[in-house]
Design a protein around this motif. Structure first.
Motif, short mmCIF file in Angstrom:
data_model
loop_
_atom_site.label_atom_id
_atom_site.label_comp_id
_atom_site.label_asym_id
_atom_site.label_seq_id
_atom_site.Cartn_x
_atom_site.Cartn_y
_atom_site.Cartn_z
N ARG A 1 -1.77 3.58 -0.47
CA ARG A 1 -0.48 4.24 -0.74
C ARG A 1 0.65 3.20 -0.70
O ARG A 1 1.52 3.16 -1.56
N GLN A 2 0.59 2.33 0.28
CA GLN A 2 1.62 1.28 0.42
C GLN A 2 1.63 0.36 -0.80
O GLN A 2 2.68 0.00 -1.31
N VAL A 3 0.42 0.02 -1.27
CA VAL A 3 0.32 -0.86 -2.44
C VAL A 3 0.94 -0.18 -3.66
O VAL A 3 1.72 -0.80 -4.40
N ARG A 4 0.65 1.10 -3.84
CA ARG A 4 1.23 1.83 -5.00
C ARG A 4 2.76 1.86 -4.93
O ARG A 4 3.44 1.62 -5.91
N GLY B 1 8.17 -2.66 -8.13
CA GLY B 1 8.17 -3.89 -8.94
C GLY B 1 8.09 -5.15 -8.08
O GLY B 1 8.13 -5.09 -6.85
N GLY B 2 7.94 -6.30 -8.73
CA GLY B 2 7.85 -7.58 -8.02
C GLY B 2 6.43 -7.85 -7.57
O GLY B 2 5.57 -6.95 -7.62
N PRO B 3 6.15 -9.07 -7.12
CA PRO B 3 4.79 -9.42 -6.68
C PRO B 3 4.45 -8.74 -5.35
O PRO B 3 5.35 -8.50 -4.54
N LEU B 4 3.17 -8.42 -5.15
CA LEU B 4 2.75 -7.79 -3.88
C LEU B 4 2.83 -8.80 -2.74
O LEU B 4 2.37 -9.94 -2.91
#
Ligand code: KG4
Ligand code: ZN
Length: 351
Positions: A225-228, A234-237
């Protein structure tokens, strides 16, 4: 001094070792990890074929390195459960054939008993009884060990195993397989306090929480969920922070609940084994927390945390010393309770 030739083929590592009471004389391992990595997990058919190709060379190598011929050893051992049936069959058939050919006793070994014994491959046996936290790709369990062969499970994961959770979260973060080492590398320099992931408490039917069972599937969902959310923003993870926060919560939960279990059961030694025990963050936490609470602790040497044949040889020596050997017709099984491992040494085969 008894010497055992041991084989391990339960999953994706082919391994052979020569072990005596004095320690590991020789150990050889052929990992298939890279081959399975392409598929994101272990492909059973490929695993069996690779074991078949690798094992003869590994056996020859440990013989050469140890200077011990098969005539000079006392027994042959192989992992017979739990694991992938086709993969287990390769080690078991080779082990039983060598035993029969050289007229040596054969010992079928429970893979988890091997992991338990990995903690004393170098150094003394821990005092009995003690508590073991076994954390691997397939298992997360708290076991009371009264002596080798006598176990009682006190805690477990209600869903995913800790290693499985590392593997799934690594896939989610695009870090590859196996997940544990990949997450450990990605977490270097990350801020482990950036994301507060859940500790996966297990509710009891009458209210409250189980004091030392684990649950890891909610944690995996929370990371997803956090990743989504981050992707939508936007932006790099922030991979390092995500990996560090995830790794920290798993280590904290494992150490915290194990120590609580040891205290509640009046066990003053905690032993940590299995692939996940290789995690440095977990090892550090264990050192700090166990020492602070006056619990004696030890963790399997790094080299023997993940699957290997030396630990299978160590378990075989324990069984041999207790006068136990397996029937030569013993088969293999995908699953079998560790608490019933004595059945592997009954006169008639249990499977
Ligand atoms: O004990 P093992 O080699 O095989 C089983 O019997 O399952 O454990 C493999 C598991 C994998 O899930 C892998 O991701 C995990 O152990 N693992 C780690 C680390 N090294 C291996 N998990 C966290 N940190 C590590 N350094
Ligand atoms: Zn294992």
């Amino acid at each position: 001094m008894p010497a055992v030739l041991a084989l391990e083929t339960s999953c994706d590592e082919s391994a052979a070792a020569l072990v005596t009471e004095a320690g590991v004389v020789a150990s050889a391992l052929a990992s298939q990890v890279e081959e399975h990595a392409r598929w994101g997990g272990v492909v059973p058919e490929i695993a069996s074929r690779r074991h078949l190709e690798a094992l003869p060379g590994l056996i020859a190598r440990v013989q050469r390195e140890s200077g011990l011929s098969l005539a000079a050893i006392d027994a042959v051992a192989a992992t017979v459960t739990p694991g992938l049936v086709g993969a287990l069959l390769v080690g078991s058939v080779m082990g039983r054939t060598l035993a029969r050919l050289h007229q040596k006793p054969f010992l079928g070994i429970h893979h988890l008993e091997g992991h338990l014994c990995s903690a004393w491959l170098e150094g003394d046996r821990p005092p009995m009884p003690h508590l073991v936290l076994l954390v691997s790709g397939g298992h997360s369990e708290l076991l009371r060990v009264d002596r080798p062969g006598r176990y009682r499970r006190l805690g477990r994961s209600r869903d995913d195993a800790a290693g499985e959770c590392f593997d799934k979260v690594a896939r989610l973060l695009g870090l590859g397989y196996p997940g544990g080492p990949a997450i450990e590398r990605a977490a270097l320099g990350g801020d482990e306090r950036r994301f507060a992931f859940p500790k996966g408490r297990v509710s009891l039917p009458d209210g409250g929480f189980h004091p030392y069972d684990f649950s890891f599937s909610g944690l995996k969902t929370a990371v997803g969920r956090q990743v989504r959310e981050l992707e939508q923003a936007g932006g790099p993870l922030p991979l390092a922070d995500l990996a560090a926060s995830f790794q920290a919560v798993v280590g904290d939960v494992l150490v915290e609940r194990s120590l609580r279990c040891a205290e509640a059961e009046g066990l003053d030694t905690l032993v940590v084994v299995g692939g996940v025990a290789a995690n440095r963050r977990l090892r550090e936490r264990l050192r700090e927390q166990a020492s602070a609470r006056g619990i004696d602790w030890r963790v399997a040497p790094l080299a023997w945390c993940t699957d290997n044949a030396a630990m299978i040889g160590r378990a075989a020596l324990e069984r041999l010393a207790a006068g136990q050997t397996s029937p030569i017709t013993l088969g293999v099984a995908a699953r079998f309770p560790l608490e019933e491992a004595d059945a592997l040494y009954a006169e008639s085969p249990c499977f």
